[in-house]
Design a protein around this motif. Structure first.
Motif, PDB file in Angstrom:
ATOM      1  N   THR B 267       0.844  -1.205   0.000  1.00  0.00           N
ATOM      2  CA  THR B 267       0.000   0.000   0.000  1.00  0.00           C
ATOM      3  C   THR B 267       0.877   1.252   0.000  1.00  0.00           C
ATOM      4  N   LEU B 268       1.893   1.228   0.836  1.00  0.00           N
ATOM      5  CA  LEU B 268       2.801   2.382   0.900  1.00  0.00           C
ATOM      6  C   LEU B 268       3.578   2.548  -0.406  1.00  0.00           C
ATOM      7  N   LEU B 269       3.996   1.432  -0.975  1.00  0.00           N
ATOM      8  CA  LEU B 269       4.730   1.507  -2.246  1.00  0.00           C
ATOM      9  C   LEU B 269       3.845   2.094  -3.346  1.00  0.00           C
ATOM     10  N   ARG B 270       2.625   1.656  -3.378  1.00  0.00           N
ATOM     11  CA  ARG B 270       1.720   2.135  -4.432  1.00  0.00           C
ATOM     12  C   ARG B 270       1.446   3.640  -4.313  1.00  0.00           C
ATOM     13  N   GLU B 271       1.593   4.179  -3.116  1.00  0.00           N
ATOM     14  CA  GLU B 271       1.391   5.622  -2.940  1.00  0.00           C
ATOM     15  C   GLU B 271       2.437   6.443  -3.686  1.00  0.00           C
ATOM     16  N   LYS B 272       3.595   5.840  -3.916  1.00  0.00           N
ATOM     17  CA  LYS B 272       4.607   6.567  -4.700  1.00  0.00           C
ATOM     18  C   LYS B 272       4.827   5.891  -6.052  1.00  0.00           C
ATOM     19  N   ASP B 273       3.747   5.487  -6.631  1.00  0.00           N
ATOM     20  CA  ASP B 273       3.795   4.746  -7.893  1.00  0.00           C
ATOM     21  C   ASP B 273       4.554   5.524  -8.977  1.00  0.00           C
ATOM     22  N   PRO B 274       5.479   4.877  -9.654  1.00  0.00           N
ATOM     23  CA  PRO B 274       6.308   5.600 -10.637  1.00  0.00           C
ATOM     24  C   PRO B 274       5.523   6.100 -11.848  1.00  0.00           C
ATOM     25  N   ILE B 275       4.440   5.430 -12.185  1.00  0.00           N
ATOM     26  CA  ILE B 275       3.668   5.873 -13.361  1.00  0.00           C
ATOM     27  C   ILE B 275       2.911   7.155 -13.017  1.00  0.00           C
ATOM     28  N   ILE B 276       2.334   7.172 -11.841  1.00  0.00           N
ATOM     29  CA  ILE B 276       1.619   8.388 -11.406  1.00  0.00           C
ATOM     30  C   ILE B 276       2.613   9.556 -11.260  1.00  0.00           C
ATOM     31  N   ARG B 277       3.760   9.246 -10.673  1.00  0.00           N
ATOM     32  CA  ARG B 277       4.787  10.299 -10.513  1.00  0.00           C
ATOM     33  C   ARG B 277       5.244  10.832 -11.866  1.00  0.00           C
ATOM     34  N   MET B 278       5.443   9.919 -12.809  1.00  0.00           N
ATOM     35  CA  MET B 278       5.918  10.313 -14.140  1.00  0.00           C
ATOM     36  C   MET B 278       4.870  11.179 -14.844  1.00  0.00           C
ATOM     37  N   ARG B 279       3.636  10.791 -14.672  1.00  0.00           N
ATOM     38  CA  ARG B 279       2.538  11.551 -15.308  1.00  0.00           C
ATOM     39  C   ARG B 279       2.549  13.001 -14.795  1.00  0.00           C
ATOM     40  N   GLN B 280       2.664  13.114 -13.493  1.00  0.00           N
ATOM     41  CA  GLN B 280       2.695  14.439 -12.870  1.00  0.00           C
ATOM     42  C   GLN B 280       3.901  15.250 -13.352  1.00  0.00           C
ATOM     43  N   PHE B 281       5.012  14.547 -13.432  1.00  0.00           N
ATOM     44  CA  PHE B 281       6.273  15.163 -13.855  1.00  0.00           C
ATOM     45  C   PHE B 281       6.160  15.715 -15.280  1.00  0.00           C
ATOM     46  N   LEU B 282       5.538  14.942 -16.162  1.00  0.00           N
ATOM     47  CA  LEU B 282       5.402  15.375 -17.551  1.00  0.00           C
ATOM     48  C   LEU B 282       4.513  16.611 -17.652  1.00  0.00           C
ATOM     49  N   ILE B 283       3.484  16.657 -16.826  1.00  0.00           N
ATOM     50  CA  ILE B 283       2.561  17.799 -16.873  1.00  0.00           C
ATOM     51  C   ILE B 283       3.213  19.054 -16.266  1.00  0.00           C
ATOM     52  N   THR B 284       3.799  18.872 -15.082  1.00  0.00           N
ATOM     53  CA  THR B 284       4.312  20.064 -14.383  1.00  0.00           C
ATOM     54  C   THR B 284       5.683  20.517 -14.909  1.00  0.00           C
ATOM     55  N   GLU B 285       6.584  19.583 -15.169  1.00  0.00           N
ATOM     56  CA  GLU B 285       7.946  19.980 -15.566  1.00  0.00           C
ATOM     57  C   GLU B 285       8.102  20.217 -17.068  1.00  0.00           C
ATOM     58  N   TYR B 286       7.322  19.488 -17.864  1.00  0.00           N
ATOM     59  CA  TYR B 286       7.488  19.607 -19.312  1.00  0.00           C
ATOM     60  C   TYR B 286       6.275  20.218 -20.008  1.00  0.00           C
ATOM     61  N   GLY B 287       5.255  20.575 -19.227  1.00  0.00           N
ATOM     62  CA  GLY B 287       4.081  21.244 -19.788  1.00  0.00           C
ATOM     63  C   GLY B 287       3.331  20.431 -20.821  1.00  0.00           C
ATOM     64  N   ILE B 288       3.412  19.103 -20.703  1.00  0.00           N
ATOM     65  CA  ILE B 288       2.663  18.264 -21.648  1.00  0.00           C
ATOM     66  C   ILE B 288       1.200  18.245 -21.207  1.00  0.00           C
ATOM     67  N   GLU B 289       0.313  18.453 -22.166  1.00  0.00           N
ATOM     68  CA  GLU B 289      -1.104  18.527 -21.808  1.00  0.00           C
ATOM     69  C   GLU B 289      -1.644  17.157 -21.424  1.00  0.00           C
ATOM     70  N   GLU B 290      -2.531  17.186 -20.451  1.00  0.00           N
ATOM     71  CA  GLU B 290      -3.101  15.926 -19.961  1.00  0.00           C
ATOM     72  C   GLU B 290      -3.807  15.170 -21.092  1.00  0.00           C
ATOM     73  N   GLN B 291      -4.439  15.939 -21.978  1.00  0.00           N
ATOM     74  CA  GLN B 291      -5.148  15.306 -23.097  1.00  0.00           C
ATOM     75  C   GLN B 291      -4.209  14.423 -23.938  1.00  0.00           C
ATOM     76  N   ARG B 292      -3.000  14.918 -24.119  1.00  0.00           N
ATOM     77  CA  ARG B 292      -1.985  14.171 -24.881  1.00  0.00           C
ATOM     78  C   ARG B 292      -1.671  12.846 -24.164  1.00  0.00           C
ATOM     79  N   LEU B 293      -1.573  12.903 -22.852  1.00  0.00           N
ATOM     80  CA  LEU B 293      -1.278  11.694 -22.079  1.00  0.00           C
ATOM     81  C   LEU B 293      -2.443  10.712 -22.137  1.00  0.00           C
ATOM     82  N   ILE B 294      -3.650  11.245 -22.105  1.00  0.00           N
ATOM     83  CA  ILE B 294      -4.827  10.365 -22.198  1.00  0.00           C
ATOM     84  C   ILE B 294      -4.842   9.645 -23.551  1.00  0.00           C
ATOM     85  N   GLU B 295      -4.452  10.370 -24.575  1.00  0.00           N
ATOM     86  CA  GLU B 295      -4.378   9.746 -25.905  1.00  0.00           C
ATOM     87  C   GLU B 295      -3.360   8.592 -25.916  1.00  0.00           C
TER      88      GLU B 295
END
Lengths: 339, 328
Positions: B267-295
């Motif tokens: 449960t604790l490991l899943r809280e820092k899931d690398p896919i969720i972290r990466m998604r956030q990173f792409l949006i905040t650090e690289y300004g990739i639009e969420e819509q692009r990620l959904i695609e």
């Protein structure tokens, strides 16, 4: 009578010549193993190759059989044609995983998509007091496990021709040479370790046994040293009016069932001789073939002569007691024809 | 290090694809195994080792590889196979034991071979390292800049094959990279109970090669060190070890009762899931639009769905095909 000119080579030089010719023909052929370089192989199988091809193609390895046999597998999958030497077959214990779980199974598990054109060359046999960890043949251990061709030639001519076949084969081939048949200056000097070898490249097919002496009264099946012992016994049997047919198996996998069955059709008696352990081995396999497909051709039960299920002992009288020889074959054969 | 958006989106999409693939595999594997678990029952029989949570190791290095580079993988191979570009339809069909599978149903999930992209795996711990060593040797003999990557678990770093191969790789200066996925457990035994050193990258010193350590299952850090290791190997600067601290969300195999660890751990490991972290990173650090990620996510799902459909609709092999392919 026209005399044929004989070009005599020892077993080790016949093997080295085969490898040399294939290395000249195909740049993908390379040799790896312990002391295969400047030393030329502990049993001389790579003599002279390092001098001709250098360390890039004749590679001395660390004493790391798992890594270098595994590396041969990886290189073969990439289209190289490695010849990798396991110095003594007895050392398979430290690397058998790579041999039977990977080399032998990857082509099958990949549905035939991965080819492993490699040769695992190894020294077998005893008779010179090297004791239990350096004297085995282990023919059946390798032949039992599916996915490897297993050959064990007995003459310089066949050593060369079958090595060339093994290198050109797209399947993994375990190539066993018998130490005593290498013709090395520091072992017993046997006539059988020297023979006519043509200079050019030629192949001897894998999977074909050879009738090395024709006869009508008994079939004796041998391989490597036991073939030569059988030939010697056959001479003595002849003096007693018995004509023995001697078959040199040459290949364990694939096994030439037909040559054996044809022979017992003619002789009606079968003696199988092996330098490997008796139980669950080559002699049992040949006996089973005779029982399954040639029983009605037999006029007496099949006899077997092999190492009586003990490790090979060191002391000369002990070792000679457990190994087959021409006398033992002669006596077994005499008993069998008189049954 | 600035990373190209193409690389980042490929990594994200591939991690997502792996996760979705493994989640679907867990479901498929469970079919026919309820209410009583029978390892030999259902459309996917036999052992099943899933890589859920271990995606960063696979994508962080495979993004730097080309088709001609070799990858070997152990018993837990799906994430590596997907990241290396193994044919997803044929891989899935193989796991379902179908005739259209990579090995026509002869290998199964631990024995996937796709020579088209130079991928292989196997069920013996540590045994793939020598194969990668041999591929690296062949690459050098052929005068190419190809590299070989051997993925292993941290348990395999205690196998003889590991030490023998690293010595030879360094001795012969071969383009080999060994990626150690430290998922903390060798089946049930924690690393602290199996390994004499805190992390395996320091063992690199013993062979005279370069060692890297990636903390906290971080795909970006994995990207960075892998880039350096792969570039060094291509330039003939020698082999490397990379150890990445990763997470195994599931048991060693499906059906593992996991009595050896606290239920809360995952449960604790899943809280820092690398896919969720990466998604956030792409949006905040690289300004990739969420819509692009959904695609990208939808594309990945679609590909996985169609691979499972292909596998399920494929035919079983003929029983007598068991006798073929022993020799070519």
């Amino acid at each position: 009578m026209q005399k044929t000119k004989q070009r005599l080579l020892t077993g080790n030089k016949a093997i080295a010549e085969a490898i040399r010719l294939e290395m000249e023909r195909d740049p993908n052929v390379l040799v790896m193993g312990e002391d295969v370089g400047i030393y030329g192989g502990i049993f001389g199988a790579t003599e002279g190759l390092f001098q001709q091809f250098g360390p890039e193609r004749v590679m001395d390895t660390p004493i790391s059989e798992t890594a270098f046999i595994g590396a041969a597998i990886g290189a073969a999958a990439e289209g190289m044609r490695p010849i990798v030497e396991l110095m003594f077959v007895d050392f398979f214990g430290v690397c058998m995983d790579q041999i039977y779980n990977h080399m032998a199974k990857i082509p099958y598990m990949s549905g035939g998509r991965v080819k492993l054109p490699m040769v695992l060359m190894t020294a077998v046999g005893g008779g010179y007091s090297d004791a239990a960890q350096h004297s085995q043949t282990l023919y059946a251990t390798f032949a039992h496990l599916p996915g490897m061709k297993v050959v064990a030639p007995s003459t310089p001519y066949d050593l060369k021709g079958m090595m060339i076949s093994a290198i050109r084969d797209d399947n993994p081939v375990v190539f066993m040479f018998h130490k005593t048949l290498q013709g090395l200056g520091w072992m017993d000097q046997l006539d059988a370790s020297v023979g006519h070898v043509p200079e050019e490249a030629y192949t001897v097919p894998i999977g074909k046994a050879k009738v090395v002496r024709e006869g009508t009264d008994i079939t004796i099946v041998g391989i490597q040293m036991t073939t030569h012992h059988a030939l010697e016994a056959a001479k003595k049997l002849e003096q007693h009016g018995i004509q023995a047919e001697v078959i040199d198996l040459r290949s364990l996998v694939p096994l030439d069932r037909e040559t054996i069955l044809q022979s017992i059709k003619k002789t009606h008696r079968l003696l199988v001789v092996d330098e490997d352990y008796l139980s669950y081995g080559m002699t049992a396999e040949i006996a089973a073939i005779a029982a399954e497909d040639g029983l009605y051709d037999l006029e007496a039960p099949v006899k077997r002569l092999a190492v009586p299920d003990v490790p090979i002992p060191y002391s000369r009288p002990l070792e000679q007691f457990v190994l087959p020889n021409a006398d033992k074959i002669f006596h077994e054969a005499m008993k069998l024809v008189n049954e | 290090m600035v990373i190209s958006v193409d690389h980042l989106t490929w990594m994200y999409e591939t991690m997502y694809k792996i996760r979705y693939y493994e989640d679907k595999m867990a479901e498929a594997y469970a079919e026919g195994k309820n209410p009583v678990f029978n390892i030999g029952a259902g459309p996917v029989p036999g052992e099943m080792h899933l890589a859920t949570g271990q995606e960063p190791a696979a994508v962080g290095i495979c993004v730097h590889l080309k088709k001609e580079d070799t990858v070997t993988s152990p018993h837990r191979p799906h994430h590596h196979a997907i990241a290396k570009g193994v044919d997803l339809n044929r891989m899935t069909a193989e796991i379902f034991g179908k005739v259209t599978g990579l090995g026509k149903g002869k290998g199964g999930h631990m024995h996937l071979f796709d020579p088209d992209v130079k991928f292989s795996c196997g069920g013996i711990v540590g045994a793939g390292i020598p194969h990668a060593l041999g591929a690296a040797l062949a690459a050098k003999k052929k005068g190419t800049d190809w590299v070989a990557v051997a993925f292993i678990g941290e348990g395999a770093a205690n196998q003889g094959a590991f030490h023998e191969s690293l010595n030879m790789a360094a001795l012969w200066n071969l383009p080999l990279i060994v990626v150690i996925e430290n998922n903390q457990y060798g089946i049930s035994v924690p690393k602290s109970a199996s390994t004499s050193v805190p992390s395996n990258d320091i063992r690199a010193v013993a062979y005279g090669m370069k060692g890297y350590y990636v903390k906290d299952n971080d795909p970006i850090e994995m990207y960075d060190v892998s880039k350096e290791a792969v570039e060094r190997a291509r330039k003939g600067e020698g082999p490397s070890i990379i150890e990445i601290e990763t997470y195994r969300y599931l048991g060693h195999f499906q059906g593992d009762p996991e009595l050896y660890r606290d239920k809360n751990e995952v449960t604790l490991l899943r809280e820092k899931d690398p896919i969720i972290r990466m998604r956030q990173f792409l949006i905040t650090e690289y300004g990739i639009e969420e819509q692009r990620l959904i695609e990208l996510e939808n594309k990945a799902k679609q590909e996985v769905e169609s691979a499972y459909q292909f596998a399920r609709e494929s035919d079983d092999p003929n029983p007598e095909d068991a006798l073929n392919d022993l020799f070519v």
